[in-house]
Motif scaffolding. Structure first.
Motif, PDB file in Angstrom:
ATOM      1  N   ARG A  15      42.027  30.370  44.750  1.00 51.37           N
ATOM      2  CA  ARG A  15      40.593  30.116  44.859  1.00 51.37           C
ATOM      3  C   ARG A  15      39.831  30.952  43.834  1.00 51.37           C
ATOM      4  N   ARG A  16      38.792  30.361  43.269  1.00 52.53           N
ATOM      5  CA  ARG A  16      37.966  31.037  42.275  1.00 52.53           C
ATOM      6  C   ARG A  16      36.598  31.318  42.870  1.00 52.53           C
ATOM      7  N   PHE A  17      35.899  32.371  42.359  1.00 47.78           N
ATOM      8  CA  PHE A  17      34.606  32.777  42.905  1.00 47.78           C
ATOM      9  C   PHE A  17      33.556  32.814  41.797  1.00 47.78           C
ATOM     10  N   PRO A  18      33.031  31.649  41.417  1.00 52.66           N
ATOM     11  CA  PRO A  18      32.051  31.600  40.320  1.00 52.66           C
ATOM     12  C   PRO A  18      30.802  32.427  40.644  1.00 52.66           C
ATOM     13  N   GLY A  19      30.392  33.247  39.665  1.00 46.90           N
ATOM     14  CA  GLY A  19      29.160  34.010  39.799  1.00 46.90           C
ATOM     15  C   GLY A  19      29.191  35.091  40.858  1.00 46.90           C
ATOM     16  N   ILE A  88      39.189  34.255  37.976  1.00 43.32           N
ATOM     17  CA  ILE A  88      38.939  34.179  39.417  1.00 43.32           C
ATOM     18  C   ILE A  88      37.659  34.925  39.787  1.00 43.32           C
ATOM     19  N   LEU A  89      37.455  36.113  39.211  1.00 46.21           N
ATOM     20  CA  LEU A  89      36.255  36.903  39.505  1.00 46.21           C
ATOM     21  C   LEU A  89      35.102  36.571  38.557  1.00 46.21           C
ATOM     22  N   ASP A  90      35.320  35.599  37.686  1.00 46.34           N
ATOM     23  CA  ASP A  90      34.276  35.121  36.785  1.00 46.34           C
ATOM     24  C   ASP A  90      33.736  36.234  35.902  1.00 46.34           C
ATOM     25  N   LEU A  91      34.632  37.080  35.398  1.00 45.27           N
ATOM     26  CA  LEU A  91      34.248  38.113  34.434  1.00 45.27           C
ATOM     27  C   LEU A  91      34.171  37.458  33.062  1.00 45.27           C
ATOM     28  N   HIS A 142      37.238  46.939  39.029  1.00 49.46           N
ATOM     29  CA  HIS A 142      36.565  48.128  38.481  1.00 49.46           C
ATOM     30  C   HIS A 142      35.640  47.733  37.333  1.00 49.46           C
ATOM     31  N   ALA A 143      36.137  46.871  36.437  1.00 47.63           N
ATOM     32  CA  ALA A 143      35.343  46.454  35.282  1.00 47.63           C
ATOM     33  C   ALA A 143      34.095  45.693  35.720  1.00 47.63           C
ATOM     34  N   LEU A 144      34.236  44.790  36.692  1.00 48.50           N
ATOM     35  CA  LEU A 144      33.107  43.996  37.157  1.00 48.50           C
ATOM     36  C   LEU A 144      32.059  44.874  37.832  1.00 48.50           C
ATOM     37  N   SER A 145      32.484  45.892  38.547  1.00 50.08           N
ATOM     38  CA  SER A 145      31.556  46.793  39.233  1.00 50.08           C
ATOM     39  C   SER A 145      30.901  47.804  38.304  1.00 50.08           C
ATOM     40  N   GLY A 146      31.460  47.987  37.115  1.00 47.72           N
ATOM     41  CA  GLY A 146      30.928  49.007  36.216  1.00 47.72           C
ATOM     42  C   GLY A 146      31.485  50.382  36.490  1.00 47.72           C
ATOM     43  N   HIS A 147      32.589  50.448  37.223  1.00 47.36           N
ATOM     44  CA  HIS A 147      33.175  51.748  37.555  1.00 47.36           C
ATOM     45  C   HIS A 147      33.702  52.488  36.335  1.00 47.36           C
ATOM     46  N   SER A 148      34.047  51.744  35.275  1.00 51.42           N
ATOM     47  CA  SER A 148      34.667  52.380  34.110  1.00 51.42           C
ATOM     48  C   SER A 148      33.746  53.435  33.500  1.00 51.42           C
ATOM     49  N   VAL A 149      32.440  53.221  33.592  1.00 51.53           N
ATOM     50  CA  VAL A 149      31.477  54.183  33.050  1.00 51.53           C
ATOM     51  C   VAL A 149      31.629  55.528  33.741  1.00 51.53           C
ATOM     52  N   TYR A 150      31.653  55.499  35.062  1.00 49.72           N
ATOM     53  CA  TYR A 150      31.687  56.748  35.836  1.00 49.72           C
ATOM     54  C   TYR A 150      33.072  57.381  35.805  1.00 49.72           C
ATOM     55  N   ARG A 151      34.106  56.560  35.668  1.00 49.80           N
ATOM     56  CA  ARG A 151      35.452  57.108  35.535  1.00 49.80           C
ATOM     57  C   ARG A 151      35.559  57.894  34.233  1.00 49.80           C
ATOM     58  N   THR A 152      34.975  57.362  33.165  1.00 51.93           N
ATOM     59  CA  THR A 152      34.994  58.053  31.886  1.00 51.93           C
ATOM     60  C   THR A 152      34.257  59.383  31.980  1.00 51.93           C
ATOM     61  N   ILE A 153      33.107  59.365  32.653  1.00 56.93           N
ATOM     62  CA  ILE A 153      32.330  60.594  32.840  1.00 56.93           C
ATOM     63  C   ILE A 153      33.123  61.608  33.663  1.00 56.93           C
ATOM     64  N   LEU A 154      33.807  61.126  34.705  1.00 56.00           N
ATOM     65  CA  LEU A 154      34.614  62.004  35.541  1.00 56.00           C
ATOM     66  C   LEU A 154      35.723  62.663  34.730  1.00 56.00           C
ATOM     67  N   LEU A 155      36.398  61.888  33.876  1.00 56.01           N
ATOM     68  CA  LEU A 155      37.451  62.447  33.025  1.00 56.01           C
ATOM     69  C   LEU A 155      36.869  63.517  32.094  1.00 56.01           C
ATOM     70  N   GLY A 196      41.350  43.372  44.189  1.00 58.16           N
ATOM     71  CA  GLY A 196      42.734  42.993  43.934  1.00 58.16           C
ATOM     72  C   GLY A 196      43.232  41.946  44.914  1.00 58.16           C
ATOM     73  N   LEU A 197      42.800  42.066  46.163  1.00 56.22           N
ATOM     74  CA  LEU A 197      43.182  41.081  47.176  1.00 56.22           C
ATOM     75  C   LEU A 197      42.512  39.738  46.904  1.00 56.22           C
ATOM     76  N   LEU A 198      41.266  39.752  46.450  1.00 54.66           N
ATOM     77  CA  LEU A 198      40.578  38.507  46.124  1.00 54.66           C
ATOM     78  C   LEU A 198      41.252  37.793  44.957  1.00 54.66           C
TER      79      LEU A 198
END
Length: 380
Positions: A15-19, A88-91, A142-155, A196-198
């Protein structure tokens, strides 16, 4: 450089989740922080300015020069999974993915301007195709949520804390920020597990992957139910000393413990929220701008309160009991000082009231007692 999602799209049966908005799968504590940050005017500009101070460009060059970039020509099966997850996540754009030589099973999504995904050879060799699909979906989440920004800052901040460890106050200040970021990031990992489950749409594969990360490639020696029982024992076992040790153990970690992640994911998969997403009913990305920060923080606070109430951990139960007792005491004090305390009914307590009541005990006709200025004393 990102790859267009429409290039070399493989066949799909899931199943795909457009938008879909990342709010659909984000943990409440993760979602409230992200909503607040997205509402900050100039937030993106500030972090673009910071990008010159952060080692992002160095990291990109490092992976480009000393790792294998996933493509149709290299690790083609991973490239197919990556495009599939983004579809599937429409990225809109497929982030670059690299495989780096490291026997430790791990994966991460980093980057300020554009996210990049890195997986280790240890992880690729450990997981089968469906388990790996869940991991790739996790990183795309993570990419869709924008987590990569804060992960980089944390590192960056973690590295900086080590460099200024000789400055007492400087180290304390940075570590306070790092500790707060880690608490948020642990919740973001629960969000990404849901993503990941989606993507994989196979709960058993997600469970197997987490078990392998915890116990290695000995799946025939492991059992999902027994693994989840460990999470139950961890949650409810021990005394207050163990509760304190749990807190100390988790503070330096960026990820929740594996058994806890498995239990949380299974719990979410059994909720109505998950079923609604699978049925096509979910928040849309074009509605994100209208999201209320106040509502998001309220959901986060409710989530933490519910976690305390339902927790079997001795310390959390004590906190819940104290909170409940404080609320009960506060209610009694409020009733006492506002004159709204419940009085015994005349039918059941008339004899004792007759014995104890004096001539000035107040009205007995059921009307509100009057105070000095003739007004009512209040209501419940």
């Amino acid at each position: 450089m990102t790859e267009d999602i429409n290039d070399n799209v493989p066949s799909r049966q899931r199943r795909r989740f457009p938008g879909i908005s990342s709010r659909a799968y984000e943990h409440p504590a993760d979602r409230s922080a992200l909503v607040a940050l997205r509402k900050l005017t100039g937030f993106d500009t500030v972090f673009r300015a910071l990008s010159g101070l952060l080692p992002e460009r160095s990291l990109r060059l490092l992976f480009l020069s000393d790792s294998v970039r996933v493509s149709d020509a290299q690790f083609a099966h991973l490239n197919s999974m990556l495009r599939d997850a983004c579809y599937i996540l429409d990225l809109e754009k497929v982030p670059p993915m690299y495989v780096t030589q490291n026997p430790q099973p791990n994966a991460m999504c980093i980057g300020l301007d554009e996210p990049i995904i890195v997986v280790t050879t240890g992880l690729v060799e450990l997981l089968d195709e469906e388990e790996m699909r869940a991991v790739v979906g996790h990183e795309v989440g993570h990419a869709l949520s924008g987590h990569s920004v804060y992960r980089t800052i944390l590192l960056f901040l973690t590295s900086l804390a080590l460099k200024v460890a000789w400055i007492p106050l400087g180290n304390v200040a940075i570590m306070a920020i790092v500790t707060a970021l880690r608490e948020w990031f642990r919740k973001s990992e629960l969000s990404a597990d849901r993503a990941g489950l989606l993507v994989g749409q196979d709960l058993h594969a997600s469970m197997r992957g987490l078990m392998k990360i915890a116990g290695g490639n000995h799946l025939h020696e492991m059992n999902v139910d027994a693994f989840l029982e460990q999470a139950e024992e961890y949650e409810s076992g021990g005394d207050l000393r163990d509760s304190v040790l749990k807190i100390l153990n988790v503070l330096p970690r960026s990820h929740p413990f594996t058994t806890v992640r498995a239990a949380e994911l299974k719990k979410w998969a059994e909720t109505r929220d998950y079923q609604r997403i699978m049925d096509g009913h979910y928040p849309r990305r074009d509605e994100d701008k209208d999201t209320s920060v106040t509502d998001s923080f309220r959901e986060s606070a409710t989530s933490y309160a519910d976690a305390v109430k339902s927790s079997k951990d001795p310390l959390m139960k004590l906190v819940g009991d104290i909170a409940g007792g404080t609320a009960d005491l506060g209610g009694k004090l409020r009733d006492r000082f506002t004159g709204t305390a419940t009085r015994p009914s005349s039918s059941s307590s008339s004899s004792s009231a007759d014995k104890e009541a004096g001539p000035d005990d107040g009205p007995t006709d059921g009307k509100p007692e009057q105070n000095g200025n003739g007004s009512g004393s209040g209501k419940d």
